[in-house]
Design a protein around this motif. Sequence first.
Motif, PDB file in Angstrom:
ATOM      1  N   ALA A 181      10.489  19.054 -15.819  1.00 37.35           N
ATOM      2  CA  ALA A 181       9.908  19.114 -17.166  1.00 37.35           C
ATOM      3  C   ALA A 181       8.662  19.995 -17.189  1.00 37.35           C
ATOM      4  O   ALA A 181       8.377  20.633 -18.200  1.00 37.35           O
ATOM      5  N   ASP A 182       7.941  20.035 -16.064  1.00 36.52           N
ATOM      6  CA  ASP A 182       6.725  20.841 -16.045  1.00 36.52           C
ATOM      7  C   ASP A 182       7.002  22.287 -15.636  1.00 36.52           C
ATOM      8  O   ASP A 182       6.116  23.129 -15.707  1.00 36.52           O
ATOM      9  N   ALA A 183       8.215  22.586 -15.213  1.00 33.84           N
ATOM     10  CA  ALA A 183       8.555  23.948 -14.815  1.00 33.84           C
ATOM     11  C   ALA A 183       9.034  24.743 -16.035  1.00 33.84           C
ATOM     12  O   ALA A 183       9.395  24.180 -17.061  1.00 33.84           O
ATOM     13  N   ASP A 184       9.027  26.036 -15.887  1.00 33.38           N
ATOM     14  CA  ASP A 184       9.532  26.903 -16.948  1.00 33.38           C
ATOM     15  C   ASP A 184      11.059  26.848 -16.920  1.00 33.38           C
ATOM     16  O   ASP A 184      11.679  27.250 -15.940  1.00 33.38           O
ATOM     17  N   LEU A 185      11.665  26.326 -17.970  1.00 29.80           N
ATOM     18  CA  LEU A 185      13.118  26.145 -17.991  1.00 29.80           C
ATOM     19  C   LEU A 185      13.867  27.476 -17.943  1.00 29.80           C
ATOM     20  O   LEU A 185      14.944  27.562 -17.376  1.00 29.80           O
ATOM     21  N   GLY A 186      13.301  28.508 -18.535  1.00 27.30           N
ATOM     22  CA  GLY A 186      13.937  29.821 -18.482  1.00 27.30           C
ATOM     23  C   GLY A 186      14.002  30.336 -17.052  1.00 27.30           C
ATOM     24  O   GLY A 186      15.012  30.872 -16.618  1.00 27.30           O
ATOM     25  N   GLU A 187      12.926  30.161 -16.324  1.00 28.19           N
ATOM     26  CA  GLU A 187      12.879  30.579 -14.926  1.00 28.19           C
ATOM     27  C   GLU A 187      13.887  29.791 -14.098  1.00 28.19           C
ATOM     28  O   GLU A 187      14.581  30.332 -13.248  1.00 28.19           O
ATOM     29  N   LEU A 188      13.955  28.492 -14.357  1.00 29.73           N
ATOM     30  CA  LEU A 188      14.898  27.623 -13.650  1.00 29.73           C
ATOM     31  C   LEU A 188      16.339  28.053 -13.929  1.00 29.73           C
ATOM     32  O   LEU A 188      17.173  28.106 -13.030  1.00 29.73           O
ATOM     33  N   PHE A 189      16.623  28.386 -15.181  1.00 32.31           N
ATOM     34  CA  PHE A 189      17.966  28.800 -15.568  1.00 32.31           C
ATOM     35  C   PHE A 189      18.381  30.071 -14.826  1.00 32.31           C
ATOM     36  O   PHE A 189      19.481  30.169 -14.295  1.00 32.31           O
ATOM     37  N   PHE A 190      17.464  31.049 -14.764  1.00 32.38           N
ATOM     38  CA  PHE A 190      17.786  32.292 -14.069  1.00 32.38           C
ATOM     39  C   PHE A 190      17.937  32.069 -12.565  1.00 32.38           C
ATOM     40  O   PHE A 190      18.736  32.721 -11.915  1.00 32.38           O
ATOM     41  N   ALA A 191      17.183  31.126 -12.022  1.00 32.62           N
ATOM     42  CA  ALA A 191      17.314  30.817 -10.609  1.00 32.62           C
ATOM     43  C   ALA A 191      18.700  30.216 -10.325  1.00 32.62           C
ATOM     44  O   ALA A 191      19.331  30.529  -9.318  1.00 32.62           O
ATOM     45  N   LEU A 192      19.173  29.379 -11.231  1.00 32.09           N
ATOM     46  CA  LEU A 192      20.517  28.794 -11.069  1.00 32.09           C
ATOM     47  C   LEU A 192      21.593  29.869 -11.177  1.00 32.09           C
ATOM     48  O   LEU A 192      22.551  29.880 -10.414  1.00 32.09           O
ATOM     49  N   LEU A 193      21.427  30.786 -12.141  1.00 31.69           N
ATOM     50  CA  LEU A 193      22.410  31.854 -12.303  1.00 31.69           C
ATOM     51  C   LEU A 193      22.439  32.755 -11.071  1.00 31.69           C
ATOM     52  O   LEU A 193      23.503  33.248 -10.683  1.00 31.69           O
ATOM     53  N   ALA A 194      21.296  32.955 -10.450  1.00 30.02           N
ATOM     54  CA  ALA A 194      21.219  33.820  -9.279  1.00 30.02           C
ATOM     55  C   ALA A 194      22.005  33.224  -8.095  1.00 30.02           C
ATOM     56  O   ALA A 194      22.509  33.960  -7.266  1.00 30.02           O
ATOM     57  N   ARG A 195      22.120  31.907  -8.053  1.00 28.28           N
ATOM     58  CA  ARG A 195      22.851  31.262  -6.964  1.00 28.28           C
ATOM     59  C   ARG A 195      24.355  31.513  -7.093  1.00 28.28           C
ATOM     60  O   ARG A 195      25.069  31.482  -6.099  1.00 28.28           O
ATOM     61  N   TRP A 196      24.839  31.707  -8.305  1.00 33.16           N
ATOM     62  CA  TRP A 196      26.266  31.960  -8.514  1.00 33.16           C
ATOM     63  C   TRP A 196      26.453  33.450  -8.567  1.00 33.16           C
ATOM     64  O   TRP A 196      27.279  34.115  -8.754  1.00 33.16           O
TER      65      TRP A 196
END
Length: 40
Positions: free
Chosen positions: A25-40
């Motif tokens: 919740a305290d992290a930037d959700l946009g950054e988290l989303f791109f990090a997840l996409l980078a794994r795939w």
Amino acid sequence: MTTRTRDSLALYVIAALAVMVTLYADADLGELFFALLARW
């Protein structure tokens, strides 16, 4: 894919997103989303 399988997958995705939003919740959700996409 049966309706039951699709519903189960939808529930799993919703639960996973809820957990991630709670944990990060305290992290930037946009950054988290791109990090997840980078794994795939």
